[in-house]
Design an enzyme around this catalytic site. Sequence first.
Site, PDB file in Angstrom:
ATOM      1  N   LYS A  17      -6.928  22.551 -25.330  1.00 37.14           N
ATOM      2  CA  LYS A  17      -5.670  22.641 -26.051  1.00 37.14           C
ATOM      3  C   LYS A  17      -5.789  21.945 -27.406  1.00 37.14           C
ATOM      4  CE  LYS A  17      -0.742  21.738 -25.077  1.00 37.14           C
ATOM      5  NZ  LYS A  17       0.165  21.205 -24.031  1.00 37.14           N
TER       6      LYS A  17
ATOM      7  N   SER B  59       3.656  24.317 -23.201  1.00 37.19           N
ATOM      8  CA  SER B  59       3.037  24.288 -24.509  1.00 37.19           C
ATOM      9  C   SER B  59       1.542  24.611 -24.498  1.00 37.19           C
ATOM     10  CB  SER B  59       3.246  22.901 -25.136  1.00 37.19           C
ATOM     11  OG  SER B  59       2.696  21.877 -24.328  1.00 37.19           O
ATOM     12  N   SER B  60       0.948  24.745 -23.309  1.00 38.21           N
ATOM     13  CA  SER B  60      -0.476  25.109 -23.227  1.00 38.21           C
ATOM     14  C   SER B  60      -0.626  26.632 -23.212  1.00 38.21           C
ATOM     15  CB  SER B  60      -1.113  24.494 -21.977  1.00 38.21           C
ATOM     16  OG  SER B  60      -0.874  23.106 -21.897  1.00 38.21           O
TER      17      SER B  60
ATOM     18  N   ILE C 204       4.199  17.796 -19.958  1.00 34.41           N
ATOM     19  CA  ILE C 204       5.235  16.766 -19.941  1.00 34.41           C
ATOM     20  C   ILE C 204       6.578  17.328 -19.493  1.00 34.41           C
ATOM     21  CG2 ILE C 204       6.024  17.006 -22.339  1.00 34.41           C
ATOM     22  CD1 ILE C 204       6.082  13.910 -22.446  1.00 34.41           C
ATOM     23  N   GLY C 205       6.597  18.587 -19.068  1.00 35.22           N
ATOM     24  CA  GLY C 205       7.833  19.185 -18.570  1.00 35.22           C
ATOM     25  C   GLY C 205       7.575  20.518 -17.887  1.00 35.22           C
ATOM     26  N   GLY C 206       6.281  20.873 -17.793  1.00 31.64           N
ATOM     27  CA  GLY C 206       5.894  22.164 -17.234  1.00 31.64           C
ATOM     28  C   GLY C 206       4.870  22.857 -18.113  1.00 31.64           C
ATOM     29  N   SER C 207       4.308  22.150 -19.078  1.00 31.28           N
ATOM     30  CA  SER C 207       3.502  22.770 -20.129  1.00 31.28           C
ATOM     31  C   SER C 207       2.160  23.331 -19.674  1.00 31.28           C
ATOM     32  CB  SER C 207       3.263  21.774 -21.265  1.00 31.28           C
ATOM     33  OG  SER C 207       4.472  21.458 -21.902  1.00 31.28           O
TER      34      SER C 207
END
Length: 575
Positions: free
Chosen positions: A149, A224-225, A245-248
């Site tokens: 990433k 985000s990934s 950090i939240g589902g990324s």
Amino acid sequence: DRGLTMDQTRNRELLSLTAILTTAACGLGALVVLVKKFSLNQGENKIVRARQRRAVSLKAAEEAVLKYREHPGTDAPAILSLSLSELTKCLRDGSLSPEDVFYSYMEKTLDVNKRLNCCTGILLESFDQLKTVGSSKEGLLYGVPISIKENIDYKGYDSTCGVVSRLEQPAPVDSVLVEVLKRQGAIPFVKTNIPQSMLNYDCGNPIYGQTLHPRNPQKTPGGSSGGEGALIATGGSLLGCGTDIGGSIRFPASFCGICGFKPTAGRLSSKGISSISRGQKSVLASVGPLARDVDSLALFMQAVLCDHLFSLDPTVPPIPFNLEIYQSSRPLRIGYFEDDSYQQPSPSMIRSLREVKALLERAGHTVRPPHPTHTHTHTHTYSYFILHTSSGLDSESEKGCPLDPCLSSQILPYYLPNPVKKLLSFLLKPLVSSPTLSVPGLWKQHASVEDYIHETIAEWRRCELDVLLCPMLGPAFKALYPGKLTCATSYTIIYNALNFPAGAVPVDTVTAEDEEELKHYEGKFKDFWDRLFKEAVSGAEGLPTAVQCVALPWQDELCLRFMREVEQLVKQNRK
């Protein structure tokens, strides 16, 4: 009659009121953005140079691939079809060379990137590492090309988090994770795309643009990934590394139909991992793998949880990967729920969840519903944290950082003039139960999260649960919708707040029947957000569905073992 609490209703009303007030202030916000444009020229010049660097790296890689192809004999399709375990076996016994594997994946990546725009640049030093990789033959990932990433430090390359002001600040050294991967014989060869700030589950930024979904260009690969999800799903990478950090990690895995694992925060080193919210401790980020299958995730964890990692970063507990737990076959006691009373999953995801539940029960596992947790309350706390950390982008805009469309609806309040922000804060204060960011307020917030963790673990113990099966967000959203639907992420962000390891496993694809049932979807509240969610997931026939697997903190191997059980049962059921 739906059993909704006052807190739940109030949280939804809070979101609606915030939207109304923000919309009313948009005119002022637009004026402020215009005033700030004078500072964008410098940022635009940085973007041009960044895109030139990417173009140079892509061209250099293409030329190297063409030169290598002058010597025929490589069966690239056969190499690309191998699983990670098959590939590592062939590399160890010499039936495949690292060169053939490397150039096969490099060529595929270049081809995929032209279609999906999932790469931020080729790591040209990987060609040099390839020449010396023979010294790492004992490594568990010897000769394996791996994608990383964009925010993971690689010496000489930017880790911008999609923020323009962070361009032209190349990492002075490799991150600990990259250094350990190299020691294990892996070859990091490409950096992948992310959303601006990484506090969003779309995948676009002003520097590198928007990444497209592998199967439908109208959809997002998640974030985000997201670059990792798109590249791995299309065969351009066999194994990738992301952050969550939240589902990324889990969102791209779910949206793209691959496997993704968020370990317990702190299990792997975060040294050299860039973040827009560095320093906040309310919700901890995790570094973890994405891959085509669960065995690949487990091999990644086994490889990096080694003495070299523990030596480079003494803050990481020296706990090697427990292969015995991962390979165990004892029956599991599995908690199960379909609904958190906050966000109703889409029909295709509920169908997949029920199918997996039935498969697990037929295989001899015990599946039981745990007592419902107060997910909505802590989703609100988490969203409060996201809003405060997102505000850092306001100062970034002063440095010449344009706003990406995927983030605009989520972040617009921070472009408003300070007097307008104060007015919004005053009007919303009676509705917001979260503590202010004073020192006592921060302590109170941390104490609330700690209490919730202990309450949840106590409930697991009371129910005698080993693991939990629960919904995963999906199917893939239409592009630009994630920024409008932060409230839809309750099924993933809760396990970041709890710091429980969690992973996404693909199950099936959306059917025509699922799409027909979606037409009648109303959601839990029948409000604007439920209607927006319905729009976001519509038009997904043929796209992947997934479930989420969860375990208690530091039981990462058990979580992976459960994910593998789900994966195997699903595969057997297809035969």
